[in-house]
Design an enzyme around this catalytic site. Structure first.
Site, PDB file in Angstrom:
ATOM      1  CB  ALA A 190      -4.330  -1.150   9.417  1.00 60.22           C
ATOM      2  CG  ASP A 191      -7.509  -0.943   3.650  1.00 60.11           C
ATOM      3  OD1 ASP A 191      -7.039   0.261   3.333  1.00 60.11           O
ATOM      4  OD2 ASP A 191      -7.334  -1.600   2.981  1.00 60.11           O
ATOM      5  N   GLY A 222      -7.118  -3.356   1.441  1.00 60.53           N
ATOM      6  CA  GLY A 222      -7.373  -1.984  -0.100  1.00 60.53           C
ATOM      7  C   GLY A 222      -7.056  -2.701  -0.947  1.00 60.53           C
ATOM      8  CG  ASP A 282       1.178  -4.490   5.617  1.00 63.82           C
ATOM      9  OD1 ASP A 282       0.954  -3.342   4.773  1.00 63.82           O
ATOM     10  OD2 ASP A 282       0.386  -5.588   5.751  1.00 63.82           O
ATOM     11  CD  GLU A 301      -1.412  -6.462   3.426  1.00 64.77           C
ATOM     12  OE1 GLU A 301      -1.281  -5.565   2.462  1.00 64.77           O
ATOM     13  OE2 GLU A 301      -2.671  -6.343   3.035  1.00 64.77           O
ATOM     14  N   GLY A 305       0.810  -1.416  -0.194  1.00 64.48           N
ATOM     15  CA  GLY A 305       0.283  -0.043   0.425  1.00 64.48           C
ATOM     16  C   GLY A 305       0.770   1.497  -0.176  1.00 64.48           C
TER      17      GLY A 305
END
Ligand SMILES: O=C(CO)[C@H](O)[C@H](O)COP(=O)(O)O
Length: 232
Positions: free
Chosen positions: A85-86, A98, A83, A105, A29
């Site tokens: 996150a949405d 997303g 990582d 992941e 992302g």
């Protein structure tokens, strides 16, 4: 501060948790990509780490920036995953996927002793569900799986559109060769019950509810950086 600057600030703060010699899970992302760029600078300056990427997209950026890569076959146990996150709730339950990388992941996060989430403050919510929940499904039996997901949700008092993800007019295909259904159920008061119900459906490969995986969130807002631990 614009959205990109906030992502960079969160990524920079998370970098403080990375130590020489670590085996790192590297997320997917736009926020995770800012982390990769900063990590590459540390590597160029002599920090030795090895990274397991959570997507082909992240792997290709790491290669471009000379961040050393490994696989879970070679390096099955990791020290830390970083990582994006949405959505992030106070228990650090997450919605992810997303970017369509939720399966790798989750496997990488589960193989890590610790997961740190990096995000800007817009990702914080009281209850998960504003962001449609990505559900990775096997292409075989797609229509049946979609009906089963709707029925399972209904039993939990949830309903809403379950839409096959497309990109540029074509069905989106994950790195694992699966499809994604984006489920707009609205507020999810019991993420664990929904997680269990989705896992019970044979065509569901994985879903984007990450429960009990993140131990710290590094959140960038206009008032600076704050770290959040799971609320009890
Ligand atoms: O789960 C993800 C990819 O599958 C991403 O971490 C999530 O979509 C957040 O992305 P971004 O940092 O671009 O907002």
């Amino acid at each position: 501060m614009d959205a990109r600057a906030l992502k960079i600030e969160a990524a920079r703060a998370a970098l403080d948790h990375v130590e020489h010699g670590m085996r790192l899970g590297i997320g997917t992302g736009s926020t995770a990509e800012e982390f990769v760029r900063l990590l590459a600078e540390k590597v160029a300056a002599g920090m030795e780490i090895v990274g397991v990427p959570t997507s082909e997209r992240t792997a290709s950026l790491c290669r471009e920036l000379s961040v050393p890569l490994s696989t879970l076959e070679e390096t099955p146990e990791l020290d830390l995953t970083i990582d994006g996150a949405d959505e992030i709730d106070p228990a650090l339950s997450l919605i992810k996927g997303g970017g369509g990388a939720l399966l790798r992941e989750k496997i990488v996060a589960a193989a890590s002793a610790k997961m740190i989430v990096i995000a800007d403050a817009t990702k914080l919510v009281d209850t998960l569900g504003r962001f449609p929940l990505p559900i990775e499904v096997n292409p075989f039996g797609l229509a049946s799986t979609r009906i089963a997901i709707g029925a399972a949700a209904e039993k939990l008092g949830l309903s809403g559109a379950i839409v096959l993800r497309e990109r540029e007019g074509k069905t989106f295909v994950t790195d694992g060769g699966h499809f994604i259904l984006d489920a707009s159920f609205g507020r999810i008061p019991d993420p664990r019950a929904l997680s269990d119900a989705l896992h019970a459906i044979p065509g569901v490969v994985e879903h984007g509810l990450f429960l009990g995986l993140a131990s710290l969130a590094v959140i960038a807002g206009s008032d600076g950086i704050r770290t959040v631990v799971p609320a009890r």
